[in-house]
Write an enzyme that holds these catalytic residues in place. Sequence first.
Site, PDB file in Angstrom:
ATOM      1  N   GLN A  87      -1.916   5.358 -12.010  1.00  0.00           N
ATOM      2  CA  GLN A  87      -2.967   5.221 -11.007  1.00  0.00           C
ATOM      3  C   GLN A  87      -3.488   6.583 -10.578  1.00  0.00           C
ATOM      4  OE1 GLN A  87      -0.133   2.256  -8.791  1.00  0.00           O
ATOM      5  NE2 GLN A  87      -2.016   2.295  -7.613  1.00  0.00           N
ATOM      6  N   ARG A 117       2.398   4.065   7.703  1.00  0.00           N
ATOM      7  CA  ARG A 117       1.530   2.889   7.625  1.00  0.00           C
ATOM      8  C   ARG A 117       2.217   1.655   8.232  1.00  0.00           C
ATOM      9  NH1 ARG A 117      -3.412   1.115   5.403  1.00  0.00           N
ATOM     10  NH2 ARG A 117      -3.968   3.137   4.554  1.00  0.00           N
ATOM     11  N   PHE A 170       1.562  -0.818   1.179  1.00  0.00           N
ATOM     12  CA  PHE A 170       2.038   0.539   1.444  1.00  0.00           C
ATOM     13  C   PHE A 170       2.763   0.649   2.784  1.00  0.00           C
ATOM     14  CE2 PHE A 170       1.352   5.225   1.851  1.00  0.00           C
ATOM     15  CZ  PHE A 170       1.613   5.627   0.559  1.00  0.00           C
ATOM     16  N   THR A 190      -3.939   7.499   4.617  1.00  0.00           N
ATOM     17  CA  THR A 190      -3.514   8.135   5.861  1.00  0.00           C
ATOM     18  C   THR A 190      -3.295   9.634   5.659  1.00  0.00           C
ATOM     19  OG1 THR A 190      -1.245   7.526   5.365  1.00  0.00           O
ATOM     20  CG2 THR A 190      -2.493   6.032   6.769  1.00  0.00           C
ATOM     21  N   ALA A 203      -4.556   2.661  -1.762  1.00  0.00           N
ATOM     22  CA  ALA A 203      -5.048   2.421  -0.405  1.00  0.00           C
ATOM     23  C   ALA A 203      -6.295   1.531  -0.425  1.00  0.00           C
ATOM     24  CB  ALA A 203      -5.316   3.750   0.319  1.00  0.00           C
ATOM     25  N   GLU A 209      -5.559  -4.618  -1.059  1.00  0.00           N
ATOM     26  CA  GLU A 209      -4.284  -4.852  -0.370  1.00  0.00           C
ATOM     27  C   GLU A 209      -4.336  -5.843   0.796  1.00  0.00           C
ATOM     28  OE1 GLU A 209      -4.104  -0.525   0.115  1.00  0.00           O
ATOM     29  OE2 GLU A 209      -1.970  -0.717  -0.305  1.00  0.00           O
TER      30      GLU A 209
HETATM   31  N1  MTE Z   1      -5.045  -6.004  -8.800  1.00  0.00           N
HETATM   32  C1  MTE Z   1      -4.565  -6.072 -10.059  1.00  0.00           C
HETATM   33  N2  MTE Z   1      -5.032  -7.021 -10.875  1.00  0.00           N
HETATM   34  N3  MTE Z   1      -3.610  -5.205 -10.496  1.00  0.00           N
HETATM   35  C2  MTE Z   1      -3.093  -4.222  -9.682  1.00  0.00           C
HETATM   36  O1  MTE Z   1      -2.247  -3.437 -10.104  1.00  0.00           O
HETATM   37  N4  MTE Z   1      -3.131  -3.191  -7.428  1.00  0.00           N
HETATM   38  C3  MTE Z   1      -3.404  -3.406  -6.001  1.00  0.00           C
HETATM   39  C4  MTE Z   1      -4.830  -3.922  -5.808  1.00  0.00           C
HETATM   40  N5  MTE Z   1      -5.114  -5.006  -6.702  1.00  0.00           N
HETATM   41  C5  MTE Z   1      -3.585  -4.142  -8.339  1.00  0.00           C
HETATM   42  C6  MTE Z   1      -4.592  -5.067  -7.951  1.00  0.00           C
HETATM   43  C7  MTE Z   1      -3.239  -2.209  -5.193  1.00  0.00           C
HETATM   44  S1  MTE Z   1      -1.695  -1.792  -4.691  1.00  0.00           S
HETATM   45  C8  MTE Z   1      -4.301  -1.445  -4.784  1.00  0.00           C
HETATM   46  S2  MTE Z   1      -4.098  -0.138  -3.743  1.00  0.00           S
HETATM   47  C9  MTE Z   1      -5.669  -1.739  -5.224  1.00  0.00           C
HETATM   48  O2  MTE Z   1      -5.727  -2.847  -6.113  1.00  0.00           O
HETATM   49  C10 MTE Z   1      -6.232  -0.503  -5.918  1.00  0.00           C
HETATM   50  O3  MTE Z   1      -7.478  -0.727  -6.441  1.00  0.00           O
HETATM   51  P1  MTE Z   1      -8.833  -0.662  -5.574  1.00  0.00           P
HETATM   52  O4  MTE Z   1      -8.684   0.459  -4.611  1.00  0.00           O
HETATM   53  O5  MTE Z   1      -9.874  -0.436  -6.577  1.00  0.00           O
HETATM   54  O6  MTE Z   1      -8.938  -1.988  -4.884  1.00  0.00           O
HETATM   55  N1  HPA Z   2      -2.005   4.200   0.682  1.00  0.00           N
HETATM   56  C1  HPA Z   2      -1.688   4.363  -0.607  1.00  0.00           C
HETATM   57  N2  HPA Z   2      -1.321   5.501  -1.108  1.00  0.00           N
HETATM   58  C2  HPA Z   2      -1.272   6.557  -0.296  1.00  0.00           C
HETATM   59  C3  HPA Z   2      -1.591   6.455   1.056  1.00  0.00           C
HETATM   60  C4  HPA Z   2      -1.983   5.213   1.576  1.00  0.00           C
HETATM   61  O1  HPA Z   2      -2.276   5.055   2.767  1.00  0.00           O
HETATM   62  N3  HPA Z   2      -1.442   7.661   1.628  1.00  0.00           N
HETATM   63  C5  HPA Z   2      -1.029   8.464   0.610  1.00  0.00           C
HETATM   64  N4  HPA Z   2      -0.930   7.804  -0.548  1.00  0.00           N
HETATM   65 MO1  MOS Z   3      -1.770   0.508  -3.632  1.00  0.00          MO
HETATM   66  S1  MOS Z   3       0.115   0.336  -2.898  1.00  0.00           S
HETATM   67  O1  MOS Z   3      -2.203   1.658  -2.381  1.00  0.00           O
HETATM   68  O2  MOS Z   3      -1.435   1.466  -5.014  1.00  0.00           O
END
Ligand code: MTE
Ligand code: HPA
Ligand code: MOS
Length: 792
Positions: A211, A324, A358, A455, A524, A725
């Site tokens: 990521q 968080r 998180f 954060t 996040a 999330e």
């Molecule tokens: N959706 C899928 N299909 N696979 C994933 O690994 N990760 C989640 C969420 N949705 C995830 C997912 C997490 S932990 C986060 S932080 C967000 O997707 C990250 O992507 P975005 O910021 O583009 O929503």
């Molecule tokens: N979310 C996910 N990843 C992070 C964050 C958060 O708030 N802060 C630092 N890494």
């Molecule tokens: Mo999502 S736990 O912020 O990768």
Amino acid sequence: MRHFKTDKPSGSTNNAIGSSFIHESAVKQVIGKAAYIDDRPEEVNSLHAYPVLSTISSGKILSIDTSDALQIEGVVAIYGTQDIPGKNDIGPVFSGDILLTDDVIEYHSQPILLVVATSYQTARIAARKVAIEYQETAAVIDIKEAIANKSWVRPPHALHRGDAQQAIKDATHQVSGELYVGGQEHFYLEGQVSIATPTEDGGMFIQSSSQHPSEVQHLVAKVLNQPFNYITVEMRRMGGAFGGKETQAAPWACLAALAAYYTGRSVKIRLSRSDDFKSTGKRHPFYNTYQVGFDDNGLITGVDIDINGYCGYSPDLSDAIVDRALFHADNAYYYPNAHINGNRCKTNTVSNTAFRGFGGPQGMIMAEQLVDDIAYYLGKDPLEIRKLNLYAPGRDLTPYKQKVEQFILQDMIAQMEQESDYWARKAAIESFNKTSPIIKKGLSLTPVKFGISFTVQHLNQAGALVVIYSDGTVHVNHGGTEMGQGLNTKIAQIVAQTLSIDMQHILVNATRTDKVPNTSPTAASSGTDLNGMAALNAANTIKERLFEFAAKHFDVKPDSLALVDNQLTHEKGQISFAELINLAYLNRISLSSTGFYATPEIYYDREKAEGHPFFYYAYGIALSEVEIDVLTGENTVTRVDILHDVGNSINPALDVGQIEGAFIQGMGWLTTEDLSWNDNGVLASNAPATYKIPAIGDTPAEFNVTLYDSKNPATTVFKSKAVGEPPFMLGISVWSALRNAVASITDYQFAPSLNTPATAECVLGAVQVAKDWLQDQKSGKQGTDKKGTGDA
Ligand code: MTE
Ligand code: HPA
Ligand code: MOS
């Protein structure tokens, strides 16, 4: 039934935003064409590496004997700490996360050496043939032991307003309780994997299922002692990540790079599923306690909450994760006086890490526990207590002094009460429970208010690179990564809308550190907010150049120009987008641009424990109905209604998919996903046979997801809201409904506490506590008084 807008008429390109385009990889995934790292053809002479993992949780290495392993045919080399040219510490924020150890062992399955061989099987077999002698010391596995020893990976941090203890003392009523909140294995379908290939300049080309490609780049450079510009990381897609590849993809890339550095050959590392379970961090388990004071109506006057995160052996991201948890221990409720403390407990287990939410979920569940406890104590309906305590105008300051500015939960709940028949169903369930001795039903509606932004302030930035080729087709690169969430599709929609061209002219594929540098993790939930805005800015820069050129070229008024439906229109006529681009090219107009975005307004003053850490909040509510069997504790989620706020949806189908998936993942976390370590710190639940994630059969028979109709008041990309999330925490309604079903045994006078995951065993334990309480009441024993929440 799914409620979302379907595809808009394909005739118009000015509405890419809001249309349910299918995920950019969907067809390729279904037919097996979407390549993951392990599907890529291997270079000639490629090698495979596998780590040697410790078999104890705490102690010291006395001796290492690699002679047997080295004799196996196909083994090329074995590397250890002494071979690392640069740094062995790969801590993402603070130091303490170690790549390889040659001395102290701090958790079971800690990497010690790296075996390199000509095949995957050989490397794995040889890794087990390395003989290591240890001097074992007692491992700290129990979080209460870490708390008693004040053994932290980072110092505690607390939020405070007013005098919480005094307010609780002065309140008409007090309740206190505790809760163990379980961790969670990410269970991404594609495990940790990386390939490192030496480049002709002496640098490294890395493919990593990460990521955070920039951090992989930086850490590989540090481990190899090379400058950043010699390391390039590419990431096309992940087969799921869920936070587990924010920091913890990096060690495997660093190890592959170490082997490639010495052998001069391409090296791949892929962990087996059970080693992935054992040697990568998970969601933090927590042990939390609370005290709350409230009046006769159930209005909260003060809370004192203590939150203890089970961090494992090192800091990793635990500081921000426990922060968080603190920031979400209020969930959607106003606490006039509050003290919320967070400890980062050090244990001899693998370092726990980011996982969807998180730390937010582990804090938020405390708010839901305490409002439920208030309701049962007062004999009132839990939804009434929730509504009473919601943030509202004049009651809008969070314990970290950020003002809540949007109050849509009241309206969302009103809509749900009506459309999902809350009150009639509650009455029906209560009368069902009176006459049904074995099956008991439960119902609960819980809200989510989730803060959007990293954060860690500096992470709230993103870059993009938009290029238009002379045939009018567009390639977009951005700093985010695709892990299934649909980020690339949303980014393509944003660019399509900005340039008013059809989606098929736009390609968004691999993320590369040599195209967009210095990126933040895709985490996040901010992927679209940040990278989408950067891509929008880049596309707008090119659009401005095109307009400036066209105004001169066609000699028309600038404000008569518009991009509509693959055309440039102006006062004198029109020209297709492709023709416009070719004309611009011939007239030597630059057709590529970077874009940048940094979230405004956010900051947090750690000294004062106050600030404005979140750009805005995302909201949602879920109403879950469950059934439990009081003889076995077995339970089923029979119906779920969700109303969730994604602002102005960029892609309703992707958003609904995220909401459904997040809810189910949250439900799994709280019900069946049971991580179990033995006293020596060995993870016993280390495979699908012993760790149960929700299956399709666990999906509620009736599952309604509706997008709440509203635009984000904050200035986000097309007024959308982050979705990744927040809906995870809607799963808390299932846990609360299970407690509600158990509470029916006491006629809702008392609800035993229900540690999570609330497995059948755990529910059965709570049923027993409820039955004992009832027995005590009947026999006139004072026994458990109403204030206690018992312990299942
Ligand atoms: N959706 C899928 N299909 N696979 C994933 O690994 N990760 C989640 C969420 N949705 C995830 C997912 C997490 S932990 C986060 S932080 C967000 O997707 C990250 O992507 P975005 O910021 O583009 O929503
Ligand atoms: N979310 C996910 N990843 C992070 C964050 C958060 O708030 N802060 C630092 N890494
Ligand atoms: Mo999502 S736990 O912020 O990768």
